[in-house]
Design an enzyme around this catalytic site. Structure first.
Site, PDB file in Angstrom:
ATOM      1  N   PRO A 153       0.589  -1.443   0.415  1.00 18.39           N
ATOM      2  CA  PRO A 153      -0.078  -0.128  -0.018  1.00 18.39           C
ATOM      3  C   PRO A 153       0.563   0.914   0.157  1.00 18.39           C
ATOM      4  O   PRO A 153       1.984   1.352  -0.138  1.00 18.39           O
ATOM      5  CB  PRO A 153      -0.581  -0.235   1.552  1.00 18.39           C
ATOM      6  CG  PRO A 153       0.280  -0.687   2.308  1.00 18.39           C
ATOM      7  CD  PRO A 153       1.437  -1.792   1.471  1.00 18.39           C
ATOM      8  N   TRP A 154      -0.221   2.489   0.107  1.00 16.94           N
ATOM      9  CA  TRP A 154       0.987   3.703   0.062  1.00 16.94           C
ATOM     10  C   TRP A 154       0.676   4.395   1.758  1.00 16.94           C
ATOM     11  O   TRP A 154       2.006   5.497   1.475  1.00 16.94           O
ATOM     12  CB  TRP A 154       0.190   4.826  -0.940  1.00 16.94           C
ATOM     13  CG  TRP A 154      -1.130   4.779  -0.646  1.00 16.94           C
ATOM     14  CD1 TRP A 154      -2.448   4.479  -1.826  1.00 16.94           C
ATOM     15  CD2 TRP A 154      -2.262   5.659   0.362  1.00 16.94           C
ATOM     16  NE1 TRP A 154      -2.971   4.652  -1.935  1.00 16.94           N
ATOM     17  CE2 TRP A 154      -3.741   5.434  -0.176  1.00 16.94           C
ATOM     18  CE3 TRP A 154      -1.083   6.468   1.406  1.00 16.94           C
ATOM     19  CZ2 TRP A 154      -4.831   6.368   0.686  1.00 16.94           C
ATOM     20  CZ3 TRP A 154      -2.903   6.752   2.629  1.00 16.94           C
ATOM     21  CH2 TRP A 154      -3.889   6.943   2.381  1.00 16.94           C
ATOM     22  N   LYS A 178       4.652  -5.726  -5.938  1.00 17.21           N
ATOM     23  CA  LYS A 178       3.994  -4.305  -6.880  1.00 17.21           C
ATOM     24  C   LYS A 178       3.913  -3.054  -5.530  1.00 17.21           C
ATOM     25  O   LYS A 178       3.277  -3.221  -4.735  1.00 17.21           O
ATOM     26  CB  LYS A 178       2.302  -4.862  -7.390  1.00 17.21           C
ATOM     27  CG  LYS A 178       2.495  -3.259  -8.323  1.00 17.21           C
ATOM     28  CD  LYS A 178       0.872  -3.458  -8.979  1.00 17.21           C
ATOM     29  CE  LYS A 178      -0.220  -2.640  -7.943  1.00 17.21           C
ATOM     30  NZ  LYS A 178       0.162  -1.710  -7.782  1.00 17.21           N
ATOM     31  N   GLU A 251      -4.123  -8.333   4.006  1.00 15.61           N
ATOM     32  CA  GLU A 251      -4.163  -7.429   5.531  1.00 15.61           C
ATOM     33  C   GLU A 251      -5.211  -6.207   5.064  1.00 15.61           C
ATOM     34  O   GLU A 251      -4.627  -5.106   4.355  1.00 15.61           O
ATOM     35  CB  GLU A 251      -3.087  -6.932   5.605  1.00 15.61           C
ATOM     36  CG  GLU A 251      -2.912  -6.441   7.574  1.00 15.61           C
ATOM     37  CD  GLU A 251      -3.026  -4.943   7.762  1.00 15.61           C
ATOM     38  OE1 GLU A 251      -4.423  -4.553   7.613  1.00 15.61           O
ATOM     39  OE2 GLU A 251      -2.271  -4.447   7.110  1.00 15.61           O
ATOM     40  N   CYS A 285      -3.579   1.280   9.504  1.00 15.02           N
ATOM     41  CA  CYS A 285      -5.290   0.896   9.578  1.00 15.02           C
ATOM     42  C   CYS A 285      -5.659   0.249  11.005  1.00 15.02           C
ATOM     43  O   CYS A 285      -6.830   0.024  11.935  1.00 15.02           O
ATOM     44  CB  CYS A 285      -4.982  -0.599   9.578  1.00 15.02           C
ATOM     45  SG  CYS A 285      -4.666  -0.539   7.045  1.00 15.02           S
ATOM     46  N   GLU A 381     -13.861   3.407   6.940  1.00 20.42           N
ATOM     47  CA  GLU A 381     -12.611   3.965   6.947  1.00 20.42           C
ATOM     48  C   GLU A 381     -12.887   4.879   6.841  1.00 20.42           C
ATOM     49  O   GLU A 381     -12.893   5.448   5.626  1.00 20.42           O
ATOM     50  CB  GLU A 381     -11.547   3.279   7.052  1.00 20.42           C
ATOM     51  CG  GLU A 381     -10.032   3.134   7.019  1.00 20.42           C
ATOM     52  CD  GLU A 381      -9.524   2.088   6.892  1.00 20.42           C
ATOM     53  OE1 GLU A 381      -8.797   1.124   7.303  1.00 20.42           O
ATOM     54  OE2 GLU A 381      -9.465   1.455   5.684  1.00 20.42           O
TER      55      GLU A 381
END
Length: 478
Positions: A153-154, A178, A251, A285, A381
């Site tokens: 993720p970023w 990636k 996740e 998260c 979220e």
């Protein structure tokens, strides 16, 4: 005068390459809102090449001894320490995070986590031999699963890359990783560093967008697909992987409840919770985003939390007084702004609730009170520097509210009553429960959730085992 953009490239089979068809994506520095690099927009040909390289490298890497893999991972950890300033610079340009906090809060745990998995590589064992049938001896082998397709993720591009490649390589798998299309720079630099240490094809990086990730997951070569990302993305990965029964590690999102009882030290709790809620612009998260406070201290707590938010600074990466930098991209700024714009009439913005400046994607530390359990901002979220506050009257209602969302990654309980803390930690339906703290992680302990937060564990021996498969071998003694 035109500044030449940095050119990032894929890393496949030991060499850097452009996308086969030459397509690129602009990469934006979120602290300025300006394009600073281009990254490959990889297609099927690039994914095919990376998977072919990883598959070709797998047999030799699988058959390497645990001590050999340990030495490689330890070399990677040492190299990351040596190149720390370069990694920090790339990550800061990726994300706009404060330089000082990136140096203190990300590099040390990343290096420690790699070294943990280096040690775990030498514990890859099955059960001892035994006779469970007359004349037969059984043993259990633990083996790597094969090629792993991994999507990072970023929000923590460097650290989440470590959480993916370190256990996979330690177990004897090969990797095609990636990074997010908005944060590829630090991962490409990692490839440069790792590529000087591992055999070619063992570690590959393919840059691109969601279609690139989809092509990786749907590719017939990987035995496992692992993603850290949104619930939507996780569901798509699980659906794609189901077509050829790939193993999946997910996740996903979180909506952590922070349950504050009346006997809590309010000053300390507010200090810790505000940091855990606003750190990394709330783009975590496990962030302390959903505070549930006993009604007897609700007003006092909200006032103190709003004061803490007002004193919390966001700003440019080189400002040592800031706790967090910008949101990662324009879409994320729009998402966070949308939650605040759509607040119901009964909600009250106690602090923040607005963009900061007109350069980059900065958002003020925000506290919202007066909310109901079914409000959108409570249930979904936000992934921004926004802390919501609700009131509860007793332990049963606190549990009802805490567990009453679709996410189940992390939670915390704040009380001096040990028995109550133990009751709550048992009843809270989350993969992690902190008591009188929120957000610390260690390499030895598992990280992962339930429900729509996904399945599988990162970190720990449990995360290591996720990248292995079990084989029973039985031999006749006759």
């Amino acid at each position: 005068m035109t500044t030449e953009l940095r050119r990032l490239r894929n890393y496949i089979n030991g060499e850097f390459r452009d996308a086969a068809d030459g397509r690129t994506i602009d990469v934006v520095n979120p602290a300025t809102g300006e394009v600073y690099a281009t990254s490959p927009l990889s297609g099927q040909a690039d994914v095919d090449a990376a998977m072919e390289a990883a598959a070709a490298a797998f047999p030799a890497w699988r058959d390497s001894t645990p001590s050999e893999r340990q030495k490689v991972l330890l070399k990677i950890a040492d190299a990351f320490e040596e190149r720390a300033e370069d990694l920090i610079a790339a990550e800061v340009e990726n994300t706009g995070k404060p330089v000082a906090l990136t140096a203190s809060e990300e590099i040390p745990p990343m290096v420690d986590q790699i070294r943990f998995f280096a040690g775990a590589a030498r514990l890859l064992e099955g059960r001892s031999a035994g006779e469970y049938m007359e004349g037969m001896t059984s043993i259990v082998r633990r083996e790597p699963v094969g090629v792993c397709a991994q999507v990072a993720p970023w929000n923590y591009p460097m650290m989440m890359a470590v959480w993916k490649f370190a256990p996979a390589l330690a177990a004897g798998n090969t990797v095609v990783l990636k990074p997010s299309d908005t944060t590829p720079a630090s991962t490409v630099l990692m490839a440069e560093i790792i590529g000087q240490i591992v055999p070619k094809g063992v570690f590959n990086v393919v840059c691109g967008d969601r279609d690139t990730g989809k092509a990786m997951v749907e590719h017939p070569t990987p035995a496992m697909a692992s993603i850290t990302g949104s619930v939507r993305a996780g569901m798509q990965v699980a659906e794609s992987a189901a077509k050829d029964v790939k193993r999946v590690h997910l996740e996903l999102g979180g909506k952590a409840p922070v349950v504050v009882f009346e006997d809590t030290d309010i000053e300390k709790a507010v200090e810790d919770i505000s940091v855990a809620g606003f750190f990394n612009a709330g783009q975590d998260c496990t962030a302390a985003t959903r505070v549930l406070v006993h009604s007897s201290i609700h007003d006092e707590f909200v006032a103190a939390l709003a004061k803490a938010a007002a004193a919390t600074k966001t700003g440019q990466p080189d400002d040592e007084d800031v706790l967090y930098g910008p949101l990662n991209n324009a879409n994320q700024l729009k998402q966070v702004t949308g939650f605040i714009d759509r607040l119901p009439a009964h909600a009250k913005v106690e602090a923040g609730g607005h963009r900061v400046g007109d350069k980059g994607y900065f958002y003020a530390p925000t506290v919202v009170s007066g909310l109901n359990q079914d409000d959108e901002i409570v249930q979904n979220e936000v992934f921004g520097p926004v802390i919501t506050v609700q009131s509860f009257t007793d332990e049963a209602q606190a549990l009802e509210y805490a567990n009453g969302v679709e996410y189940a990654l992390a939670s915390s309980v704040w009380t001096k009553d040990h028995a109550r803390a133990m009751r709550m930690s048992k009843a809270l339906d989350f993969g992690c429960v902190w008591i009188n703290t929120h957000i610390p992680l260690v390499a030895e302990m598992p990280h992962g959730g339930y429900k729509k937060s996904g399945y599988g564990k990162d970190l720990s021996a449990y995360g290591f085992e996720d990248y292995t498969r079990i084989k029973h071998v039985m031999t006749s003694l006759g």
